[in-house]
Scaffold this motif. Structure first.
Motif, short mmCIF file in Angstrom:
data_model
loop_
_atom_site.label_atom_id
_atom_site.label_comp_id
_atom_site.label_asym_id
_atom_site.label_seq_id
_atom_site.Cartn_x
_atom_site.Cartn_y
_atom_site.Cartn_z
N ILE A 1 -17.13 3.39 -28.52
CA ILE A 1 -16.67 4.55 -29.67
C ILE A 1 -15.95 3.93 -30.89
O ILE A 1 -14.17 3.19 -30.44
CB ILE A 1 -15.86 5.33 -28.82
N ASN A 2 -16.42 4.29 -31.61
CA ASN A 2 -15.48 4.00 -33.14
C ASN A 2 -15.10 4.68 -33.60
O ASN A 2 -14.71 4.30 -35.69
CB ASN A 2 -16.38 2.45 -33.87
N ARG A 3 -15.51 6.02 -33.52
CA ARG A 3 -15.25 7.45 -34.34
C ARG A 3 -14.51 8.33 -33.64
O ARG A 3 -14.74 8.22 -32.83
CB ARG A 3 -15.87 7.78 -35.59
N LEU A 4 -13.63 9.07 -33.66
CA LEU A 4 -12.95 9.82 -32.93
C LEU A 4 -13.15 10.83 -34.58
O LEU A 4 -12.64 11.57 -35.80
CB LEU A 4 -11.58 9.81 -32.76
N SER A 5 -12.95 12.21 -33.57
CA SER A 5 -13.05 13.40 -33.93
C SER A 5 -12.02 14.47 -32.97
O SER A 5 -12.51 15.24 -32.22
CB SER A 5 -14.38 13.99 -33.79
N ILE A 6 -11.27 14.67 -33.84
CA ILE A 6 -10.16 15.22 -33.24
C ILE A 6 -9.61 16.93 -33.52
O ILE A 6 -9.43 17.12 -34.54
CB ILE A 6 -8.63 14.43 -33.15
N GLY A 7 -9.56 17.64 -32.60
CA GLY A 7 -9.68 19.06 -32.67
C GLY A 7 -8.44 19.43 -32.84
O GLY A 7 -8.07 20.32 -32.66
#
Length: 373
Positions: free
Chosen positions: A110-116
């Motif tokens: 995983i190289n990108r996070l989308s944090i809610g």
């Protein structure tokens, strides 16, 4: 180039506004992971192109154990031709984020996070029925940066009944102070068949104020421009080099494969979507059957989909591309229909493209509908 989307249909808690497919019971989670892994094999011929993006969405993919993510990643890399520099995104809730999990996600690829995040305000989070609190919202972003994630997006919701303009700008300022390079900002929408809709109908919660939402969207656009964020899609803002490659592929009409219940797939000519029932999905996959419905897209549908998605981006409707998709006569008709929006300063024609003005972005869906064939 193409993308893969994996839908993980489980959440700890049901947000009042959400209308995505999910379950708060995790009883079927182990079987679901195995079923999605098997669907990868069953769908191996759907995409012929190289894979440039992978996106774990939901639901709440951060509920998965690291072994689950490794299993799905290994299966995708063994079946598909994945680019070495592929963007691989995981949606995560703040309350799931720990240093241990962050390191495990990075190790899995995983190289990108989308944090809610949705908000840094306690009252807002409680109103939405989010599982995390304001401190977790802040600390999760900080922790992700400290553990080596630099490509981070955070989601915000604006236009809630009690959110003031000052509080909205403070949310944005906090994200900028944390050096978050990508923001996805959505006006609260009251969807049918949601808890929020029912509570509003019963007068247990206030309804949204469309004028207030418009003001907060205008404040967002002004703030982003001043802070160096590119407004590259109606709801998305990025520092240079941090646009979402996966979401951009949707707006550019690239092909993608959707895995898991309710996930959608598109190959340029057809669109299909898996059944939105966890138990039936697992049962079908175990019988080597992918349970989906499909529609063949007409030439008119393809044109209208391009108009709708392209208009949302800062590139706009590229007229030479539209002519390739349709013909000179149809393109000329769309240009003619666009003139009234140009006169109203909602659209502008620039470098052979029709692009929304800042004012026009408030009316994007209506303008697109006015151009549809």
């Amino acid at each position: 180039m193409a993308g893969i989307y994996i839908h993980i249909p489980f959440c700890r808690k049901a947000c009042h506004y959400c209308n995505f497919h999910f379950s708060v019971s995790q009883k079927l989670l182990p079987q679901m992971i195995n079923a999605i892994a098997h669907e990868i094999i069953l769908r191996h011929e759907y995409l012929k192109e190289k894979i440039e993006t992978i996106y774990f969405g939901g639901g709440t993919p951060s509920l998965l154990q690291p072994d689950d993510i490794n299993l799905l990643m290994d299966k995708m890399f063994s079946i598909f031709d994945v680019e070495p520099d592929a963007e691989i995104t995981l949606e995560a809730n703040p309350d799931d984020i720990t240093a241990h999990k962050l390191l495990a996600w990075k190790s899995a690829g995983i190289n990108r996070l989308s944090i809610g995040t949705q908000s840094f305000l306690e009252a807002d989070l409680q109103w939405m029925n989010r599982a995390h609190n304001a401190q977790q919202a802040y600390e999760s972003l900080k922790l992700a940066m400290q553990n080596g994630f630099t490509n981070i997006s955070t989601d915000f919701i604006y236009g809630t009944p009690d959110l003031t303009n000052e509080q909205w700008l403070q949310n944005l300022e906090t994200a900028q102070e944390l050096n978050i390079p990508h923001l996805s900002c959505y006006a609260l929408t009251v969807e049918p068949n949601t808890a929020l809709k029912k509570m509003i109908d019963l007068q247990k919660k206030k309804d949204v104020d469309a004028e207030k939402q418009s003001i907060q969207f205008e404040l967002l656009m002004q703030w982003a421009a001043n802070k160096g964020y590119e407004h590259y899609e109606i709801s998305n803002f990025a520092k240079p080099g941090f646009k979402s490659r996966h979401n951009s592929s949707y707006w550019q009409g690239k092909h993608y494969l959707g895995l898991g219940p309710s996930a959608h797939s598109f190959n340029g000519n057809t669109r299909q979507w898996n059944i939105s029932n966890n138990a039936l999905y697992i049962e079908s996959i175990n019988k080597n059957i992918v349970p989906f419905e499909k529609e063949e897209l007409s030439s008119t549908q393809k044109i209208n989909e391009y108009l709708m998605t392209a208009l949302r981006t800062n590139e706009g409707i590229v007229l030479p591309h539209l002519e390739l998709l349709s013909d000179k006569e149809i393109t000329a008709g769309i240009i003619k229909d666009a003139q009234r929006f140009i006169r109203q300063h909602l659209l502008e024609r620039k470098n052979d493209a029709l692009i929304l003005t800042s004012k026009g972005k408030l009316f994007a869906d209506g303008i697109a509908a006015g151009l549809f064939r």
